[in-house]
Design a protein around this motif. Structure first.
Motif, PDB file in Angstrom:
ATOM      1  N   ILE A  39     -55.353  -2.970   1.506  1.00 16.53           N
ATOM      2  CA  ILE A  39     -56.538  -2.234   1.939  1.00 16.53           C
ATOM      3  C   ILE A  39     -57.779  -2.691   1.175  1.00 16.53           C
ATOM      4  CG2 ILE A  39     -55.187  -0.254   2.678  1.00 16.53           C
ATOM      5  CD1 ILE A  39     -56.051   1.188   0.108  1.00 16.53           C
ATOM      6  N   THR A  40     -57.642  -3.734   0.374  1.00 14.22           N
ATOM      7  CA  THR A  40     -58.738  -4.251  -0.419  1.00 14.22           C
ATOM      8  C   THR A  40     -58.602  -5.766  -0.551  1.00 14.22           C
ATOM      9  OG1 THR A  40     -59.787  -4.144  -2.612  1.00 14.22           O
ATOM     10  CG2 THR A  40     -57.416  -3.890  -2.539  1.00 14.22           C
ATOM     11  N   ASP A  41     -59.706  -6.411  -0.880  1.00 18.05           N
ATOM     12  CA  ASP A  41     -59.626  -7.805  -1.302  1.00 18.05           C
ATOM     13  C   ASP A  41     -58.980  -7.822  -2.692  1.00 18.05           C
ATOM     14  OD1 ASP A  41     -59.998 -10.566  -1.485  1.00 18.05           O
ATOM     15  OD2 ASP A  41     -62.015 -10.474  -0.640  1.00 18.05           O
ATOM     16  N   LEU A  48     -64.472  -1.661  -8.989  1.00 20.12           N
ATOM     17  CA  LEU A  48     -63.411  -1.855  -7.997  1.00 20.12           C
ATOM     18  C   LEU A  48     -62.441  -0.683  -7.993  1.00 20.12           C
ATOM     19  CD1 LEU A  48     -62.598  -5.666  -8.479  1.00 20.12           C
ATOM     20  CD2 LEU A  48     -64.134  -4.594  -6.801  1.00 20.12           C
ATOM     21  N   LEU A  49     -62.142  -0.151  -9.154  1.00 24.63           N
ATOM     22  CA  LEU A  49     -61.260   1.012  -9.239  1.00 24.63           C
ATOM     23  C   LEU A  49     -61.935   2.233  -8.619  1.00 24.63           C
ATOM     24  CD1 LEU A  49     -58.751   2.492 -10.142  1.00 24.63           C
ATOM     25  CD2 LEU A  49     -59.638   2.500 -12.486  1.00 24.63           C
ATOM     26  N   TYR A  50     -63.212   2.415  -8.919  1.00 23.04           N
ATOM     27  CA  TYR A  50     -63.956   3.538  -8.347  1.00 23.04           C
ATOM     28  C   TYR A  50     -63.978   3.451  -6.824  1.00 23.04           C
ATOM     29  CZ  TYR A  50     -67.853   6.773  -7.553  1.00 23.04           C
ATOM     30  OH  TYR A  50     -68.643   7.817  -7.109  1.00 23.04           O
ATOM     31  N   ASP A  51     -64.166   2.260  -6.288  1.00 19.78           N
ATOM     32  CA  ASP A  51     -64.193   2.060  -4.843  1.00 19.78           C
ATOM     33  C   ASP A  51     -62.862   2.398  -4.197  1.00 19.78           C
ATOM     34  OD1 ASP A  51     -65.532   0.883  -2.393  1.00 19.78           O
ATOM     35  OD2 ASP A  51     -63.817  -0.460  -2.561  1.00 19.78           O
ATOM     36  N   MET A  52     -61.768   2.291  -4.964  1.00 20.79           N
ATOM     37  CA  MET A  52     -60.455   2.544  -4.383  1.00 20.79           C
ATOM     38  C   MET A  52     -60.281   3.996  -3.951  1.00 20.79           C
ATOM     39  SD  MET A  52     -58.054   0.508  -3.534  1.00 20.79           S
ATOM     40  CE  MET A  52     -58.308  -0.854  -4.675  1.00 20.79           C
ATOM     41  N   ASP A  88     -51.661  -0.788   0.774  1.00 22.96           N
ATOM     42  CA  ASP A  88     -51.469  -1.432  -0.530  1.00 22.96           C
ATOM     43  C   ASP A  88     -52.805  -1.591  -1.251  1.00 22.96           C
ATOM     44  OD1 ASP A  88     -50.713  -3.044  -2.644  1.00 22.96           O
ATOM     45  OD2 ASP A  88     -50.348  -4.828  -1.421  1.00 22.96           O
ATOM     46  N   ALA A  89     -52.937  -0.900  -2.390  1.00 23.41           N
ATOM     47  CA  ALA A  89     -54.163  -0.976  -3.192  1.00 23.41           C
ATOM     48  C   ALA A  89     -54.192  -2.212  -4.089  1.00 23.41           C
ATOM     49  CB  ALA A  89     -54.322   0.300  -4.020  1.00 23.41           C
ATOM     50  N   ASP A  90     -53.231  -3.073  -3.970  1.00 23.03           N
ATOM     51  CA  ASP A  90     -53.125  -4.356  -4.662  1.00 23.03           C
ATOM     52  C   ASP A  90     -52.519  -4.186  -6.050  1.00 23.03           C
ATOM     53  OD1 ASP A  90     -53.181  -7.108  -4.847  1.00 23.03           O
ATOM     54  OD2 ASP A  90     -55.306  -7.254  -5.280  1.00 23.03           O
ATOM     55  N   THR A 126     -56.229  -6.995 -20.203  1.00 22.18           N
ATOM     56  CA  THR A 126     -56.967  -6.256 -19.188  1.00 22.18           C
ATOM     57  C   THR A 126     -58.246  -5.666 -19.775  1.00 22.18           C
ATOM     58  OG1 THR A 126     -56.849  -4.459 -17.581  1.00 22.18           O
ATOM     59  CG2 THR A 126     -55.656  -4.135 -19.649  1.00 22.18           C
ATOM     60  N   LYS A 127     -59.312  -5.669 -18.959  1.00 21.17           N
ATOM     61  CA  LYS A 127     -60.578  -5.092 -19.384  1.00 21.17           C
ATOM     62  C   LYS A 127     -60.653  -3.601 -19.092  1.00 21.17           C
ATOM     63  CE  LYS A 127     -63.182  -9.415 -18.833  1.00 21.17           C
ATOM     64  NZ  LYS A 127     -62.024 -10.242 -18.423  1.00 21.17           N
ATOM     65  N   PHE A 128     -59.656  -3.062 -18.422  1.00 18.24           N
ATOM     66  CA  PHE A 128     -59.628  -1.620 -18.209  1.00 18.24           C
ATOM     67  C   PHE A 128     -59.411  -0.891 -19.526  1.00 18.24           C
ATOM     68  CE2 PHE A 128     -58.188  -2.124 -13.571  1.00 18.24           C
ATOM     69  CZ  PHE A 128     -59.429  -1.753 -13.085  1.00 18.24           C
ATOM     70  N   THR A 129     -60.161   0.195 -19.738  1.00 18.03           N
ATOM     71  CA  THR A 129     -59.908   1.064 -20.880  1.00 18.03           C
ATOM     72  C   THR A 129     -58.604   1.822 -20.653  1.00 18.03           C
ATOM     73  OG1 THR A 129     -61.076   2.945 -19.917  1.00 18.03           O
ATOM     74  CG2 THR A 129     -62.395   1.364 -21.206  1.00 18.03           C
ATOM     75  N   LYS A 130     -58.089   2.453 -21.685  1.00 18.47           N
ATOM     76  CA  LYS A 130     -56.869   3.248 -21.510  1.00 18.47           C
ATOM     77  C   LYS A 130     -57.076   4.369 -20.496  1.00 18.47           C
ATOM     78  CE  LYS A 130     -54.678   2.191 -25.942  1.00 18.47           C
ATOM     79  NZ  LYS A 130     -54.173   2.731 -27.234  1.00 18.47           N
ATOM     80  N   PRO A 131     -58.191   5.145 -20.561  1.00 16.36           N
ATOM     81  CA  PRO A 131     -58.391   6.157 -19.517  1.00 16.36           C
ATOM     82  C   PRO A 131     -58.429   5.564 -18.113  1.00 16.36           C
ATOM     83  CG  PRO A 131     -59.839   6.605 -21.368  1.00 16.36           C
ATOM     84  CD  PRO A 131     -59.207   5.267 -21.628  1.00 16.36           C
ATOM     85  N   GLU A 132     -59.028   4.390 -17.953  1.00 17.36           N
ATOM     86  CA  GLU A 132     -59.074   3.764 -16.630  1.00 17.36           C
ATOM     87  C   GLU A 132     -57.690   3.336 -16.162  1.00 17.36           C
ATOM     88  OE1 GLU A 132     -63.664   2.102 -17.083  1.00 17.36           O
ATOM     89  OE2 GLU A 132     -61.969   0.753 -17.444  1.00 17.36           O
TER      90      GLU A 132
END
Length: 422
Positions: free
Chosen positions: A232-234, A242-246, A264-266, A283-289
């Motif tokens: 459902i995403t590129d 990108l996470l917010y857009d999901m 599938d959110a990939d 990964t550049k995601f923080t732990k909360p993310e």
């Protein structure tokens, strides 16, 4: 084929090795999965794109490169990168090894027929037609030069796709990620149907995953009839936007989830990624993310496909993918949907709920704002009017006789609850 009762869970080589993954890497990750993750439901090990290219080195595709191919216009793994493929064995030895670990084996393919097969006018197995006679040269992938589309109206087209899946079945493949197809509809709809029919008739059960997205919402029923999962995403990477857009995408697709079909959110870009560029890259995601991502993917019931190199996982990353309560929600959530999305005390919050197939209800609360928050949500918002027992699934804290959810959530973070009335 039995209906899949849960969305697939596994690992894919793309995020960390791009087009350059090799046999040793796949075996190493499969061994890690078997030892540490299999008991939690993780089972698919998938080799991503350009496994037929002998000299792939990173995430960059090599345009118009020479690919390894058999006499019947079918791509085969490069022996240089996959030594066990020697003597015409293809992926069979690697698949056998993955199966010996109690896991399942998958490969990436591109829609269509190799350009080099067309240029050489090679044979089609089971037909007196050749590659040049079934090609649709106007149907090309705009980001990869390996393939042309197949003209399904031509004699030999069906035999070509049948021969592909006959080959994959002989290798012992359990999972097919087919690229350049999900968002190409309606132009290539007939090719998707032909490919799907070939898979269904090959004599071996295989999951069919369609990429890339965004998939077309108006084609949801076609995806359900032809495939098991569809993007459902590129490509999804470790960026908050990108996470917010999901959340917007999941809200649109949630009614189409279940009974063997999975929007599938990939992949999950966690742990070590982009290994070919920098071995220390994380990964550049923080732990909360990362909590938000796992919570949303699980209550929405997206496939859970890990993108990072499993062997680089630290304790925190392992805790994300071995949380039994979260994975139970991924298995048992039904009728998942967004209840509301609102600003509270100057910060946006989102509430999702789902029925638990084993009793009770799930709730997921997200703080998508840029500051930490303290929030109270009446259970009446979820149409629960009795005192309830709450279990927060990440902290495993329980609280009895509750009429509301009271919690603090970090910026870009999440909480997930199992709610049972007393």
């Amino acid at each position: 084929m039995d209906v899949m009762k849960r969305a697939p869970m596994g690992w894919n080589s793309w995020d960390c090795y791009g087009a350059a993954v090799d046999e040793e890497t796949v075996r190493r990750n499969a061994e890690f999965m078997a030892k540490h993750l299999k008991e939690y439901g993780w089972e698919y090990v998938t080799v991503d794109i350009q496994w037929s290219a002998p000299d792939a080195k990173n995430h960059e595709y090599q345009p118009f490169t020479e690919l390894c191919m058999d006499e019947y216009s079918r791509l085969v793994p490069s022996e240089k990168r996959f030594p066990s493929a020697a003597d015409g064995k293809g992926f069979a030895p690697l698949a056998e090894y993955v199966h010996s670990l109690g896991l399942k084996f998958g490969i990436h393919i591109m829609r269509g027929i190799p350009r080099q097969a067309v240029h050489r006018n090679t044979k089609i197995k089971g037909s007196d037609r050749t590659a040049r006679e079934i090609v649709k040269t106007a149907s090309i992938c705009h980001w990869n030069t390996d393939m042309y589309g197949v003209d399904t109206e031509k004699e030999g087209a069906k035999e070509y796709y049948d021969s592909l899946f006959e080959l994959y079945a002989s290798w012992g493949v359990d999972f097919i990620k087919c690229d350049d197809i999900a968002r190409e509809l309606p132009h290539e709809e007939s090719e998707l149907i032909m490919l799907s029919d070939a898979l269904k008739n090959c004599g071996r059960d295989m999951v069919l995953s369609l990429s890339p997205g965004p998939a077309l919402l108006e084609k949801a029923e076609l995806y359900k009839q032809t495939a098991n999962m569809w993007r459902i995403t590129d490509d999804f990477w470790d960026k908050w936007e990108l996470l917010y857009d999901m959340f917007f995408r999941a809200e649109k697709w949630c009614t189409h989830t279940g009974a063997g079909g999975w929007p599938d959110a990939d992949m999950l870009p966690i742990g070590g990624i982009l290994q070919d560029y920098d071995k220390a890259n994380r990964t550049k995601f923080t732990k909360p993310e990362q909590y938000t991502m796992m919570t949303l993917w699980s209550i929405f019931r997206s496939p859970l496909i890990i993108g990072g190199d499993l062997t680089t996982f630290d304790d925190f990353t392992m805790s994300l993918v071995t949380n039994k309560d979260i994975l139970d929600m991924h298995l048992n959530a039904r009728h998942s949907h967004q209840v509301w999305r609102r600003e509270i005390k100057g910060t946006e919050h989102i509430l999702w709920t789902a029925v638990n197939a084993e009793g009770g209800m799930y709730a997921a609360v997200f703080n998508t704002g840029d500051k930490d928050s303290s929030i109270e949500i009446p259970l009446a918002d979820m149409e629960i009017y009795k005192p309830a027992l709450l279990k927060e699934l990440w902290t495993v804290k329980t609280e009895a006789n509750c009429s509301s959810i009271k919690t603090e959530i970090e910026s870009h973070g999440a909480r997930a609850y199992l709610i049972k009335t007393e």
